[in-house]
Design an enzyme around this catalytic site. Sequence first.
Site, PDB file in Angstrom:
ATOM      1  N   HIS A  10      30.457  36.281  12.176  1.00  0.00           N
ATOM      2  CA  HIS A  10      28.915  35.793  11.986  1.00  0.00           C
ATOM      3  C   HIS A  10      28.786  35.982  10.057  1.00  0.00           C
ATOM      4  O   HIS A  10      29.405  37.228  10.074  1.00  0.00           O
ATOM      5  CB  HIS A  10      28.409  36.238  12.517  1.00  0.00           C
ATOM      6  CG  HIS A  10      28.325  36.447  14.362  1.00  0.00           C
ATOM      7  ND1 HIS A  10      27.695  36.488  14.769  1.00  0.00           N
ATOM      8  CD2 HIS A  10      29.124  35.249  14.847  1.00  0.00           C
ATOM      9  CE1 HIS A  10      28.155  36.503  16.475  1.00  0.00           C
ATOM     10  NE2 HIS A  10      28.398  35.027  16.337  1.00  0.00           N
ATOM     11  N   GLU A  15      31.190  35.076  21.128  1.00  0.00           N
ATOM     12  CA  GLU A  15      30.401  35.462  21.697  1.00  0.00           C
ATOM     13  C   GLU A  15      29.970  34.294  22.013  1.00  0.00           C
ATOM     14  O   GLU A  15      29.539  33.570  23.460  1.00  0.00           O
ATOM     15  CB  GLU A  15      29.186  35.977  20.682  1.00  0.00           C
ATOM     16  CG  GLU A  15      29.216  37.667  19.700  1.00  0.00           C
ATOM     17  CD  GLU A  15      28.014  38.147  19.258  1.00  0.00           C
ATOM     18  OE1 GLU A  15      27.868  37.744  19.314  1.00  0.00           O
ATOM     19  OE2 GLU A  15      28.021  39.347  20.901  1.00  0.00           O
ATOM     20  N   HIS A  71      29.421  49.512  15.765  1.00  0.00           N
ATOM     21  CA  HIS A  71      29.750  48.382  16.051  1.00  0.00           C
ATOM     22  C   HIS A  71      30.114  47.079  15.630  1.00  0.00           C
ATOM     23  O   HIS A  71      30.618  45.846  16.538  1.00  0.00           O
ATOM     24  CB  HIS A  71      28.016  48.086  17.231  1.00  0.00           C
ATOM     25  CG  HIS A  71      26.584  48.349  16.185  1.00  0.00           C
ATOM     26  ND1 HIS A  71      25.852  49.465  16.776  1.00  0.00           N
ATOM     27  CD2 HIS A  71      26.113  47.510  15.804  1.00  0.00           C
ATOM     28  CE1 HIS A  71      25.095  48.982  16.269  1.00  0.00           C
ATOM     29  NE2 HIS A  71      24.838  48.721  15.436  1.00  0.00           N
ATOM     30  N   THR A 120      22.530  38.903  18.289  1.00  0.00           N
ATOM     31  CA  THR A 120      23.360  38.990  19.375  1.00  0.00           C
ATOM     32  C   THR A 120      23.260  40.077  19.878  1.00  0.00           C
ATOM     33  O   THR A 120      23.434  41.268  20.737  1.00  0.00           O
ATOM     34  CB  THR A 120      24.369  38.221  19.459  1.00  0.00           C
ATOM     35  OG1 THR A 120      25.702  39.253  18.557  1.00  0.00           O
ATOM     36  CG2 THR A 120      24.348  36.869  19.488  1.00  0.00           C
TER      37      THR A 120
HETATM   38  N1  LIG Z   1      25.474  39.317  15.772  1.00  0.00           N
HETATM   39  S1  LIG Z   1      24.227  38.908  15.085  1.00  0.00           S
HETATM   40  O1  LIG Z   1      23.143  37.695  15.905  1.00  0.00           O
HETATM   41  O2  LIG Z   1      24.474  37.298  13.567  1.00  0.00           O
HETATM   42  C1  LIG Z   1      23.087  39.285  14.394  1.00  0.00           C
HETATM   43  C2  LIG Z   1      23.165  39.304  12.915  1.00  0.00           C
HETATM   44  C3  LIG Z   1      22.543  40.942  12.434  1.00  0.00           C
HETATM   45  C4  LIG Z   1      21.951  42.025  12.954  1.00  0.00           C
HETATM   46  N2  LIG Z   1      21.081  42.877  12.739  1.00  0.00           N
HETATM   47  C5  LIG Z   1      20.950  43.172  11.118  1.00  0.00           C
HETATM   48  O3  LIG Z   1      20.978  42.382  10.234  1.00  0.00           O
HETATM   49  C6  LIG Z   1      20.128  44.594  10.692  1.00  0.00           C
HETATM   50  N3  LIG Z   1      19.835  44.606   9.504  1.00  0.00           N
HETATM   51  C7  LIG Z   1      19.189  44.335   8.490  1.00  0.00           C
HETATM   52  O4  LIG Z   1      17.846  44.653   9.620  1.00  0.00           O
HETATM   53  C8  LIG Z   1      18.722  44.963   7.540  1.00  0.00           C
HETATM   54  C9  LIG Z   1      20.264  45.359   6.835  1.00  0.00           C
HETATM   55  C10 LIG Z   1      20.805  44.630   8.684  1.00  0.00           C
HETATM   56  O5  LIG Z   1      22.455  45.034   8.549  1.00  0.00           O
HETATM   57  C11 LIG Z   1      22.207  42.184  14.287  1.00  0.00           C
HETATM   58  C12 LIG Z   1      22.507  40.975  15.111  1.00  0.00           C
HETATM   59 ZN   LIG Z   2      27.208  39.104  15.345  1.00  0.00          ZN
END
Ligand SMILES: NS(=O)(=O)c1ccc(NC(=O)CN2C(=O)C=CC2=O)cc1
Ligand SMILES: [Zn+2]
Length: 257
Positions: free
Chosen positions: A116, A103, A61, A195
């Site tokens: 991000h 976003e 994604h 998000t």
């Molecule tokens: N777009 S954002 O809000 O910065 C956003 C940031 C992060 C994640 N997800 C993660 O980090 C999932 N993840 C874990 O749980 C462990 C490693 C990893 O990648 C989803 C969204």
């Molecule tokens: Zn993000």
Amino acid sequence: MAHGSGSNCPSVWHKNYPVAQGNRQSPIDIVPHQALHDPSLGPVVLNYDQCTSMNITNNGHSVVVQFDDSDDRSVIQGGPLDNPYRLKQFHFHWGEKGCHGSEHTVAGNSYASELHLVHWNAVKYKTFGEAATAPDGLAVLGIFLETGDDHRWLHVITDALYMVKFKVSTTVNCFNPKCLLPSSLHYWTYLGSLTTPPLHESVIWIVLREPIIVSEKQLGKFRMLLFTGEEEDQRIRMENNFRPPQPLKGRKVRSSI
Ligand SMILES: NS(=O)(=O)c1ccc(NC(=O)CN2C(=O)C=CC2=O)cc1
Ligand SMILES: [Zn+2]
């Protein structure tokens, strides 16, 4: 927003993740003149001086650069944060053409893309996964990307994207994300969430007001990435991987400006 097929569509996420309709969801529309200037908000300090980058991955994604977070070599602190937060990864969100892709929006306006930088509170929590479910577990620095001239350092990332066209990972040499910061670190901050699923309400958001400038050509290289794996016969271009703004639900956005 995220491509319409199946579970990757924001409007159906609430079925598997009821928190999608929670009280501190991200992103939001930031309305600058409604933000509260808080003089107690100090500057954000980024200590990224040592090399801790490890790999670049197309996770289906987005494209993510992961960091070695086994110690405090790369941290963000200050601003709204009570502790230093360790850099875990950074990734991007983008659209299919220049005007949409970010976003967060600013007074209803979108940028072409949003970077991000994801950090976690290793003082209070033992692992990223544990921090990701805590209300003060994560701090994400959001940086808008606007199209214009070539960004002199972003090509290090965009030139590597052809290697992760499909859902794979490859190592990267030292990459210090400090080179992706704008000149001003003035920011807005508010309490929000991831998000993308699992949409945990665990993020202290720090969104920089000044965008960085990247070229349409550099941004175009993100759009040749695929959501799908090499083995899949259907090839779906990775674009529009952004969630639309969510209800503020009474939250206050503070500004350092
Ligand atoms: N777009 S954002 O809000 O910065 C956003 C940031 C992060 C994640 N997800 C993660 O980090 C999932 N993840 C874990 O749980 C462990 C490693 C990893 O990648 C989803 C969204
Ligand atoms: Zn993000």
